[in-house]
Scaffold this active site. Structure first.
Site, PDB file in Angstrom:
ATOM      1  N   HIS A 171       4.946  17.427   7.157  1.00  0.00           N
ATOM      2  CA  HIS A 171       4.207  16.281   6.639  1.00  0.00           C
ATOM      3  C   HIS A 171       3.390  16.631   5.400  1.00  0.00           C
ATOM      4  CE1 HIS A 171       5.149  14.716  10.692  1.00  0.00           C
ATOM      5  NE2 HIS A 171       5.279  13.610  10.012  1.00  0.00           N
ATOM      6  N   LEU A 176       0.825  -1.202   0.000  1.00  0.00           N
ATOM      7  CA  LEU A 176       0.000   0.000   0.000  1.00  0.00           C
ATOM      8  C   LEU A 176       0.862   1.256   0.000  1.00  0.00           C
ATOM      9  CD1 LEU A 176      -2.783   1.311   0.087  1.00  0.00           C
ATOM     10  CD2 LEU A 176      -2.705   1.166   2.582  1.00  0.00           C
TER      11      LEU A 176
END
Length: 759
Positions: free
Chosen positions: A698, A18
């Site tokens: 992030h 993933l």
């Protein structure tokens, strides 16, 4: 027959499929359809892995975060997520990380991210205001139910976050009352539950882990209101909690109109019989008997001693499951082809934990003799671990027992040592620094990998790392950053790197778990007493300092974070293990100081994460964690400046403990929450220096100079200018160099504007 079920399975795939599919899609290298194909293949495989289970979870899989999925299901993504156009997937990823593959410009502000209860998993915080409305969007769940049924999974059990926990996890952007939204939220939940029932779900797992926290009367009343209202829906409800006991909330359950309750018996063994006695004979009791957050084998024989009389009393009302979702453990131990065989025999990953449940079911339904071979093998492995001479080190235990309170005290208070530090490093007003790591190129990762495989010599490996350090130092000098770092090219992970060099640890190849989104970590395993056989970081920091006249900040991970981000041994108190780690880090700190490093950062992002979920238990935890940090950090001279770093947790309510660490400088994440942390200083006078993060690392978005100046102006309202640093939220390892350079250039420019204005 005893029912076995699972609360959730790891999403990332045994080989992190993933992660790689996500990142390829974000880079524009693959299409959304290709990403969804990988996701579907993973879901199908995971359902097949759970064959033989009476109920199999559906909806536990997500492309980024299950809380964010719930926000999509409830129609509660922020409006800015739709500004760049595209479809729901674009809005989903904009909320998660500030941009979708469609976005070429600045993107949007990503959703705030914080820790999922007391774990190292990060979730995207739901956003509310007084005008928030909800609208059902059930397609993801309904499609996954169809997928599972097409694969032959008959007893699907959809997993959703409960309405009270969803509100509890979120934040109000205008200080309005989140609980006031419950009246608007419940009709959407009722509609969702009815649609799930129509799709073939007999049971729905509703996760309400807020019930293991300290709730006031309003939140407790909200639980009653919610479930009396949801009782009017079709499917049966399994109310699920984990990570702690119910405590004072246990009595809420007696009259709660749900069909079953799940109890995490790893953390709430004392409530098993209380719950059985409390609930009427019509309700299912699900016991989480296999640890969903650690990787040690379950003592099956001992557990059966507990379960057999319960099975005799409850009959078919007894369900068994992991204590929590298996999201927090790796997928498959069988992949570990190079792990020490002795220690491997003590472990169980997600697939092995499912097998433990199958063994328990067969033993309870057909007797222990039906699984005698499995039980004997389990008992032999546990006996070998207990008796292993590798686990206990008398010298380590003696050193830990000799630790005194005075070992945790600096020679002088902060007010006396700060001027010495400022003179030693020539600290300007609003000094700039970074948190430690810099982008890791494919070449650096290959060099590390080749060295581990023996494909290159140690001399070549050192040359490669030193070349990257030289480049990092050169870039920081060109950017005019004040306190430099060496970039951490040699480190694969901020905990695993140290675990590989400490006795009492073992490291794995495939023990990957999801931290957030595509970010996976591979926690090392603490199997025995911890000690440091030799210096771990000194040569890299010493080399970096030799390249520059500017102060070089040495980088370490603190004992509490090393503890909380490892798979920790379960045969002694965590406090004892933490103090062992603290002594090992203390040795490293003193060696760095001797090598001429005058600034040393000891990261503790996991300090808040490990807090017990009930406030009355906080102080005991904070006492031993603060003590461990002080022991590791405070043997240095006054002129040595000790930094620490914390991020992505709610720190406002433990500011006194953070101050008690007595670090000279704390850098702390605040940009995603728009300096919300600083509200704590309205009532708390933080005594030392602080760097509130001005750059959300992030997100790939590059923050503007103006936005960073604005954030620092907010900080100046609570912190004197002489005690403020300017820095990013966190390390830059996961970012690319072009955006990193641009962002840091803006950060330095922001600091210069502030110096000119406030000099």
């Amino acid at each position: 027959m005893t029912v076995i079920h699972n609360l959730g399975f790891p999403r990332i795939g045994a080989k992190r499929e993933l992660k790689f599919a996500q990142e390829a899609y974000w880079k524009g290298e693959t299409t959304a359809a290709e990403l969804q194909d990988v996701a579907k293949a993973l879901r199908d495989r995971h359902w097949q892995n759970q064959a033989g289970f009476d109920f199999v979870p559906v909806g536990d899989f997500t492309l980024y975060d299950h809380v964010l999925d719930m926000s999509v299901t409830l129609g509660n993504l922020p409006k800015r997520a739709y500004e760049g156009g595209g479809d729901e997937l674009d809005a989903f990823f904009r909320t998660a990380r500030g941009r979708s593959p469609l976005d070429k410009g600045a993107g949007v502000a990503a959703g705030e991210m914080t820790k999922w209860f007391n774990s190292n998993y990060h979730y995207i915080v739901p956003e509310f205001d007084a005008n928030t409305s909800f609208k059902l969007n059930p397609q993801r769940l309904l499609e996954q139910i169809k997928e599972a049924q097409a694969l032959g999974v008959k007893s699907v059990k959809p997993v959703i976050i409960g309405p009270v926990t969803y509100l509890w996890l979120g934040k109000s952007k205008d200080d309005s009352d989140r609980l006031a939204l419950l009246e608007r939220l419940l009709p959407v939940y009722k509609q969702l539950l009815n649609e799930l029932a129509q799709a073939g779900a007999e049971w729905v797992q509703i996760d309400e882990p807020c019930l293991v926290t300290t709730l006031d009367k309003d939140w407790r009343q909200a639980v009653k209101t919610a479930y009396h209202e949801l009782n009017r829906t079709t499917p049966k409800i399994l109310l699920t909690t984990y990570f702690s006991d119910f405590g004072d909330n246990l009595n809420l359950l007696h009259d709660l109109p749900v069909d079953g309750i799940h109890l995490d018996t790893i953390n709430a063994a004392g409530e098993i019989h209380k719950l059985i006695d409390l609930l009427p004979a019509t309700k299912v009791i699900s016991l989480g008997v296999v640890d969903g957050r650690n990787i040690w084998k379950t003592d099956l024989n001992r557990l059966l001693d507990t379960l057999e009389p319960i099975r005799a009393r409850l009959g078919d009302r007894l369900w068994l499951a992991p204590s929590s979702s298996l999201l927090h453990v790796p997928v498959d131990l069988d992949q570990e082809d190079s792990l020490d065989p002795e220690i491997k025999n003590w472990l169980a990953y997600a697939l092995q934990k499912l097998e433990e449940l199958r063994v328990l079911k067969k033993a309870l339904d057909s007797g222990r003799d039906s699984v005698k071979a499995e039980l004997d093998a389990n008992a032999a492995a546990l006996k070998a671990r207990r008796e292993s001479t590798r686990v206990h080190n008398p010298a380590v235990k003696a050193r830990t027992a000799a630790v005194t309170k005075e070992m945790g005290d600096r020679k002088s208070p902060y007010a006396a040592r700060a001027p010495k530090q400022h003179a030693a490093i020539k600290q300007p007003l609003f000094p700039t620094t970074t948190i430690g790591s810099f982008p890791q190129t494919a070449e650096i990762r290959k060099s590390r990998s080749d060295y581990k495989k023996g494909a290159i010599s140690e001399a070549q490996y050192i040359a490669d790392m030193q070349a990257d350090i030289r480049e990092c130092v050169k870039i920081q000098e060109e950017l005019d950053i004040d306190v430099l770092v060496h970039g951490e090219a040699e480190r694969n992970d901020m905990v695993e790197y140290f675990g590989e060099q400490l006795d009492g640890y073992v490291f794995t190849r495939f023990a990957w778990v999801q931290s957030y989104g595509s970010r996976c970590v591979k926690p090392p395993v603490i199997f025995g007493d911890i000690s440091r056989p030799k210096a771990m970081t000194v040569k890299w920091s010493e080399y970096a300092q030799s390249l520059t006249q500017r102060p070089m900040k040495a980088m370490l991970t603190g004992p509490v974070t090393i503890l909380n981000w490892s798979f920790v041994r379960d045969d002694q108190p965590r406090a004892d293990t933490c103090l062992q780690i603290a002594l090992a880090i203390r040795d490293e700190v003193l060696d760095l100081e001797k090598a001429g490093l005058g600034v040393i950062q000891i990261d503790e992002p996991a300090l808040r994460e490990g807090l017990p979920l009930k406030k009355e238990q906080w102080q005991a935890y904070l006492d031993w964690t603060v003590h461990a940090f002080r022991v590791c950090a405070n043997g240095v001279e006054d002129q040595t400046q000790i930094h620490t770093h914390m991020c992505y947790s709610e720190f406002n309510d433990i500011m006194q403990a953070i101050a008690d660490l007595d670090a000279d400088v704390i850098t702390i994440e605040t940009s995603r929450s728009d300096m919300e942390l600083l509200k704590a200083f309205d009532d708390f006078n933080y005594p030392n220096e602080i760097g509130p993060g001005v750059y959300d690392i992030h997100s790939p978005n590059v923050p503007s100079v103006e936005s960073m100046v604005d954030l620092m102006e907010k900080a100046l309202k609570q912190i004197p200018k002489e005690r403020l640093w300017v820095n990013p939220d966190c390390g830059l390892k996961t970012r690319a160099w072009p955006e990193t350079k641009a962002a840091l250039a803006n950060m330095v420019e922001a600091a210069k504007i502030l110096r000119k204005k406030y000099a």
